[in-house]
Design an enzyme around this catalytic site. Structure first.
Site, PDB file in Angstrom:
ATOM      1  N   LYS A   9      -0.661  15.567  27.036  1.00  0.00           N
ATOM      2  CA  LYS A   9       0.805  15.021  26.812  1.00  0.00           C
ATOM      3  C   LYS A   9       1.549  16.308  27.586  1.00  0.00           C
ATOM      4  O   LYS A   9       0.924  17.506  27.462  1.00  0.00           O
ATOM      5  CB  LYS A   9       1.271  14.906  25.584  1.00  0.00           C
ATOM      6  CG  LYS A   9       1.254  16.287  24.498  1.00  0.00           C
ATOM      7  CD  LYS A   9       2.551  17.125  24.576  1.00  0.00           C
ATOM      8  CE  LYS A   9       2.364  18.299  23.589  1.00  0.00           C
ATOM      9  NZ  LYS A   9       3.201  19.552  23.982  1.00  0.00           N
ATOM     10  N   VAL A  94      -7.543  24.279  26.826  1.00  0.00           N
ATOM     11  CA  VAL A  94      -7.545  24.591  25.362  1.00  0.00           C
ATOM     12  C   VAL A  94      -6.224  25.767  25.151  1.00  0.00           C
ATOM     13  O   VAL A  94      -6.188  26.515  26.076  1.00  0.00           O
ATOM     14  CB  VAL A  94      -8.711  25.320  24.992  1.00  0.00           C
ATOM     15  CG1 VAL A  94      -8.708  25.514  23.441  1.00  0.00           C
ATOM     16  CG2 VAL A  94      -9.902  24.220  24.897  1.00  0.00           C
ATOM     17  N   ALA A  95      -5.701  25.392  23.988  1.00  0.00           N
ATOM     18  CA  ALA A  95      -4.342  26.155  23.622  1.00  0.00           C
ATOM     19  C   ALA A  95      -3.424  26.458  24.924  1.00  0.00           C
ATOM     20  O   ALA A  95      -2.805  27.454  25.378  1.00  0.00           O
ATOM     21  CB  ALA A  95      -4.976  27.517  23.175  1.00  0.00           C
ATOM     22  N   GLY A  97      -0.694  23.903  25.416  1.00  0.00           N
ATOM     23  CA  GLY A  97       0.735  23.226  25.093  1.00  0.00           C
ATOM     24  C   GLY A  97       0.715  21.688  25.743  1.00  0.00           C
ATOM     25  O   GLY A  97       1.363  21.044  25.941  1.00  0.00           O
ATOM     26  N   LEU A  98      -0.807  21.194  25.812  1.00  0.00           N
ATOM     27  CA  LEU A  98      -1.179  19.956  26.291  1.00  0.00           C
ATOM     28  C   LEU A  98      -1.555  19.184  25.113  1.00  0.00           C
ATOM     29  O   LEU A  98      -1.845  17.992  25.438  1.00  0.00           O
ATOM     30  CB  LEU A  98      -1.958  20.023  27.458  1.00  0.00           C
ATOM     31  CG  LEU A  98      -1.481  20.657  28.783  1.00  0.00           C
ATOM     32  CD1 LEU A  98      -2.518  20.831  29.663  1.00  0.00           C
ATOM     33  CD2 LEU A  98      -0.162  20.231  29.357  1.00  0.00           C
ATOM     34  N   ALA A  99      -1.721  19.468  24.024  1.00  0.00           N
ATOM     35  CA  ALA A  99      -1.927  18.898  22.908  1.00  0.00           C
ATOM     36  C   ALA A  99      -3.616  18.197  22.801  1.00  0.00           C
ATOM     37  O   ALA A  99      -3.911  17.316  22.572  1.00  0.00           O
ATOM     38  CB  ALA A  99      -0.915  17.842  22.625  1.00  0.00           C
ATOM     39  N   GLY A 100      -4.255  19.250  23.489  1.00  0.00           N
ATOM     40  CA  GLY A 100      -5.930  19.031  23.459  1.00  0.00           C
ATOM     41  C   GLY A 100      -6.327  18.498  22.261  1.00  0.00           C
ATOM     42  O   GLY A 100      -7.080  17.478  22.113  1.00  0.00           O
ATOM     43  N   GLY A 101      -6.130  19.478  21.172  1.00  0.00           N
ATOM     44  CA  GLY A 101      -6.763  19.309  19.980  1.00  0.00           C
ATOM     45  C   GLY A 101      -6.242  17.866  19.100  1.00  0.00           C
ATOM     46  O   GLY A 101      -6.779  17.148  18.764  1.00  0.00           O
ATOM     47  N   ASP A 135       1.871  17.156  16.504  1.00  0.00           N
ATOM     48  CA  ASP A 135       1.811  16.418  18.012  1.00  0.00           C
ATOM     49  C   ASP A 135       0.767  15.151  17.574  1.00  0.00           C
ATOM     50  O   ASP A 135       0.815  14.408  18.610  1.00  0.00           O
ATOM     51  CB  ASP A 135       1.188  17.345  18.959  1.00  0.00           C
ATOM     52  CG  ASP A 135       2.303  18.057  19.604  1.00  0.00           C
ATOM     53  OD1 ASP A 135       1.817  18.906  20.239  1.00  0.00           O
ATOM     54  OD2 ASP A 135       3.397  17.755  19.306  1.00  0.00           O
TER      55      ASP A 135
HETATM   56  C1  LIG Z   1       5.012  22.522  20.489  1.00  0.00           C
HETATM   57  C2  LIG Z   1       4.530  21.407  20.351  1.00  0.00           C
HETATM   58  O1  LIG Z   1       3.179  21.351  20.774  1.00  0.00           O
HETATM   59  C3  LIG Z   1       5.475  20.298  21.218  1.00  0.00           C
HETATM   60  O2  LIG Z   1       4.867  19.177  21.444  1.00  0.00           O
HETATM   61  C4  LIG Z   1       4.535  20.803  18.916  1.00  0.00           C
HETATM   62  O3  LIG Z   1       5.848  21.001  18.333  1.00  0.00           O
HETATM   63  C5  LIG Z   1       3.622  21.881  17.945  1.00  0.00           C
HETATM   64  O4  LIG Z   1       2.668  20.501  17.761  1.00  0.00           O
HETATM   65  P1  LIG Z   1       1.358  21.313  16.857  1.00  0.00           P
HETATM   66  O5  LIG Z   1       0.653  22.232  17.783  1.00  0.00           O
HETATM   67  O6  LIG Z   1       0.588  20.018  16.314  1.00  0.00           O
HETATM   68  O7  LIG Z   1       1.819  22.045  15.523  1.00  0.00           O
HETATM   69  P2  LIG Z   1       1.249  22.144  14.303  1.00  0.00           P
HETATM   70  O8  LIG Z   1      -0.364  22.389  14.371  1.00  0.00           O
HETATM   71  O9  LIG Z   1       1.675  21.145  13.377  1.00  0.00           O
HETATM   72  O10 LIG Z   1       1.844  23.343  13.829  1.00  0.00           O
HETATM   73  C6  LIG Z   1       1.354  24.639  14.218  1.00  0.00           C
HETATM   74  C7  LIG Z   1       2.539  25.756  13.814  1.00  0.00           C
HETATM   75  O11 LIG Z   1       3.710  25.475  14.900  1.00  0.00           O
HETATM   76  C8  LIG Z   1       4.933  25.683  14.318  1.00  0.00           C
HETATM   77  N1  LIG Z   1       5.682  24.362  14.116  1.00  0.00           N
HETATM   78  C9  LIG Z   1       5.378  23.250  14.457  1.00  0.00           C
HETATM   79  C10 LIG Z   1       5.865  22.207  14.773  1.00  0.00           C
HETATM   80  C11 LIG Z   1       7.217  22.137  14.323  1.00  0.00           C
HETATM   81  N2  LIG Z   1       8.092  21.223  14.315  1.00  0.00           N
HETATM   82  N3  LIG Z   1       7.763  23.632  13.990  1.00  0.00           N
HETATM   83  C12 LIG Z   1       6.911  24.574  13.863  1.00  0.00           C
HETATM   84  O12 LIG Z   1       7.631  25.700  13.335  1.00  0.00           O
HETATM   85  C13 LIG Z   1       4.623  26.074  12.481  1.00  0.00           C
HETATM   86  O13 LIG Z   1       4.510  27.412  12.595  1.00  0.00           O
HETATM   87  C14 LIG Z   1       3.150  25.549  12.365  1.00  0.00           C
HETATM   88  O14 LIG Z   1       2.204  26.236  11.479  1.00  0.00           O
HETATM   89  N1  LIG Z   2     -10.858  19.185  19.574  1.00  0.00           N
HETATM   90  C1  LIG Z   2     -10.116  20.555  20.058  1.00  0.00           C
HETATM   91  N2  LIG Z   2      -9.751  20.706  21.006  1.00  0.00           N
HETATM   92  C2  LIG Z   2      -9.123  22.132  21.736  1.00  0.00           C
HETATM   93  N3  LIG Z   2      -8.757  22.832  20.641  1.00  0.00           N
HETATM   94  C3  LIG Z   2      -9.226  22.765  19.383  1.00  0.00           C
HETATM   95  C4  LIG Z   2      -9.749  21.432  19.081  1.00  0.00           C
HETATM   96  N4  LIG Z   2      -9.863  21.699  17.481  1.00  0.00           N
HETATM   97  C5  LIG Z   2      -9.477  22.666  17.248  1.00  0.00           C
HETATM   98  N5  LIG Z   2      -9.081  23.511  18.284  1.00  0.00           N
HETATM   99  C6  LIG Z   2      -8.376  24.711  18.025  1.00  0.00           C
HETATM  100  O1  LIG Z   2      -6.861  24.397  18.272  1.00  0.00           O
HETATM  101  C7  LIG Z   2      -6.241  25.391  19.094  1.00  0.00           C
HETATM  102  C8  LIG Z   2      -5.213  24.969  19.858  1.00  0.00           C
HETATM  103  O2  LIG Z   2      -5.901  23.951  20.558  1.00  0.00           O
HETATM  104  P1  LIG Z   2      -5.153  22.914  21.460  1.00  0.00           P
HETATM  105  O3  LIG Z   2      -5.751  22.783  22.999  1.00  0.00           O
HETATM  106  O4  LIG Z   2      -4.849  21.491  20.471  1.00  0.00           O
HETATM  107  O5  LIG Z   2      -3.511  23.645  21.709  1.00  0.00           O
HETATM  108  P2  LIG Z   2      -2.374  23.142  22.427  1.00  0.00           P
HETATM  109  O6  LIG Z   2      -2.850  22.198  23.464  1.00  0.00           O
HETATM  110  O7  LIG Z   2      -1.441  24.010  22.767  1.00  0.00           O
HETATM  111  O8  LIG Z   2      -1.964  22.080  21.244  1.00  0.00           O
HETATM  112  P3  LIG Z   2      -0.215  21.901  21.016  1.00  0.00           P
HETATM  113  O9  LIG Z   2       0.278  21.539  22.535  1.00  0.00           O
HETATM  114  O10 LIG Z   2      -0.301  20.584  20.344  1.00  0.00           O
HETATM  115  O11 LIG Z   2       0.487  23.096  20.431  1.00  0.00           O
HETATM  116  C9  LIG Z   2      -7.419  26.117  19.991  1.00  0.00           C
HETATM  117  O12 LIG Z   2      -7.163  27.567  20.014  1.00  0.00           O
HETATM  118  C10 LIG Z   2      -8.690  25.775  19.246  1.00  0.00           C
HETATM  119  O13 LIG Z   2      -9.226  26.961  18.484  1.00  0.00           O
END
Ligand SMILES: C[C@](O)(CO)[C@H](O)COP(=O)(O)OP(=O)(O)OC[C@H]1O[C@@H](n2ccc(N)nc2=O)[C@H](O)[C@@H]1O
Ligand SMILES: Nc1ncnc2c1ncn2[C@@H]1O[C@H](COP(=O)(O)OP(=O)(O)OP(=O)(O)O)[C@@H](O)[C@H]1O
Length: 288
Positions: A9, A94-95, A97-101, A135
């Site tokens: 996303k 990974v990590a 900002g694309l909500a991979g996990g 997410d």
């Molecule tokens: C940045 C975005 O990815 C944008 O889509 C989301 O707001 C974050 O979604 P996400 O990674 O699934 O977030 P979560 O895994 O639920 O939360 C990770 C951490 O981000 C912070 N968090 C997340 C969502 C939110 N509305 N407020 C927050 O402050 C909190 O410190 C939380 O402990």
């Molecule tokens: N299936 C998975 N794929 C990727 N990372 C995972 C998964 N399960 C757990 N993780 C852990 O979650 C952390 C965040 O990974 P992710 O790729 O979801 O970040 P993101 O894309 O920034 O997510 P968001 O956009 O929701 O913040 C990674 O550092 C990894 O260690």
């Protein structure tokens, strides 16, 4: 093996309204899916175990994996005796900002709903998904939506104007918690979410480009100047709009013509290892 796609996303707008008593932030964000996806393979196990196989060294293969957590929560709530082997073909950085996990977790919920014959609705799966991460509910529905609350309240929107998205992820991982934790609420310049919604409903490409905004950018760009540099490069190579996705560090460019996409992609490949040129998808996938 039962396969489910887990698309990435991007956030076309990301606004934070205030900090909540539960420590999360009240958000208002427009999210849409792009044609870059992980592929989740699910196979029922009679021994009741949950096994994860992922070949990406940055992805944990145990209870920390969000796909594992999705299987575990369904197993616990619905007292499922069967187990599952989950293979994750990782294509989303990974990590990033694309909500991979989150997308892997959502795909696992939807796939297990089928192979464990749970008969749950999308709304029920999204509700369960909200317990895994903010997410995940959006990723359960997919398509394009306005997400509010901490991100779990989803209002479906039509798909935006057709276009291309160039994604560039610098070689660094960003902690979402750190970014939200460093946000100065009283200094936020709020994006115009209503105008973005109007641009999507009208399929107005130019209005969409002029309405993008992500309040987390200020935090991530200060912590990681290379992300600011990438934004400048993406603009210089001619993207129609440029924004950071989620908490970063991925920067995306919105481009209307395929001819320019290649030029921007080639240009960025000189600066960045992880660059992708993908279609904006924007429509919900048919329920498995
Ligand atoms: C940045 C975005 O990815 C944008 O889509 C989301 O707001 C974050 O979604 P996400 O990674 O699934 O977030 P979560 O895994 O639920 O939360 C990770 C951490 O981000 C912070 N968090 C997340 C969502 C939110 N509305 N407020 C927050 O402050 C909190 O410190 C939380 O402990
Ligand atoms: N299936 C998975 N794929 C990727 N990372 C995972 C998964 N399960 C757990 N993780 C852990 O979650 C952390 C965040 O990974 P992710 O790729 O979801 O970040 P993101 O894309 O920034 O997510 P968001 O956009 O929701 O913040 C990674 O550092 C990894 O260690």
């Amino acid at each position: 093996m039962y396969y489910v796609k887990a698309p990435a996303k991007i956030n076309l707008t990301l606004d934070v309204l205030h900090k909540r008593p539960d420590g999360y932030h009240e958000v208002e964000m427009i999210m849409t899916t792009v044609d870059l996806a992980d592929r989740i393979g699910l196979e029922v196990r009679e021994d009741g175990a949950i096994h994860i196989l992922s070949v990406d060294r940055f992805v944990p293969n145990d209870h920390r994996n969000l796909a594992y957590q999705a299987a575990k929560i369904l197993k616990d709530i619905y007292r499922v005796k069967k187990g599952v082997s989950i293979t994750i073909e990782k294509n989303i950085p990974v990590a990033a900002g694309l909500a991979g996990g989150s997308s892997d977790a959502a795909a696992t919920l939807k796939g297990l709903n089928v192979i464990w014959e749970l008969g749950l609705s999308l709304d029920e799966l999204a509700e369960i998904g909200s317990k895994i991460g903010s997410d995940v509910p959006f990723c359960v529905y997919g398509g394009t939506a306005l997400a509010t609350g901490r991100g779990e309240k989803i209002q479906e929107l039509p798909s935006p104007a057709n276009c291309w998205i160039v994604l560039a992820k610098p070689t660094l991982g960003v902690s979402t918690a750190d970014i939200y934790g460093n946000l100065k609420i009283n200094e936020i310049e709020h994006p115009n979410t209503a105008l973005m919604i109007e641009s999507i409903q009208q399929k107005d490409f130019d209005l969409m480009c002029s309405s993008v905004g992500n309040v987390l950018e200020d935090v991530t760009l200060k912590l990681y100047p290379e992300v600011a540099g990438l934004k400048d490069q993406m603009k210089k190579f001619g993207a129609d709009a440029v924004l950071m996705s989620g908490s970063g560090p991925t920067v995306f460019g919105i481009v209307d013509h395929e001819t320019r996409v290649q030029r921007i992609y080639n240009g960025l490949r000189g600066f960045c290892d992880e660059v992708y040129a993908v279609r904006l998808m924007g429509d919900r996938e048919p329920l498995a």
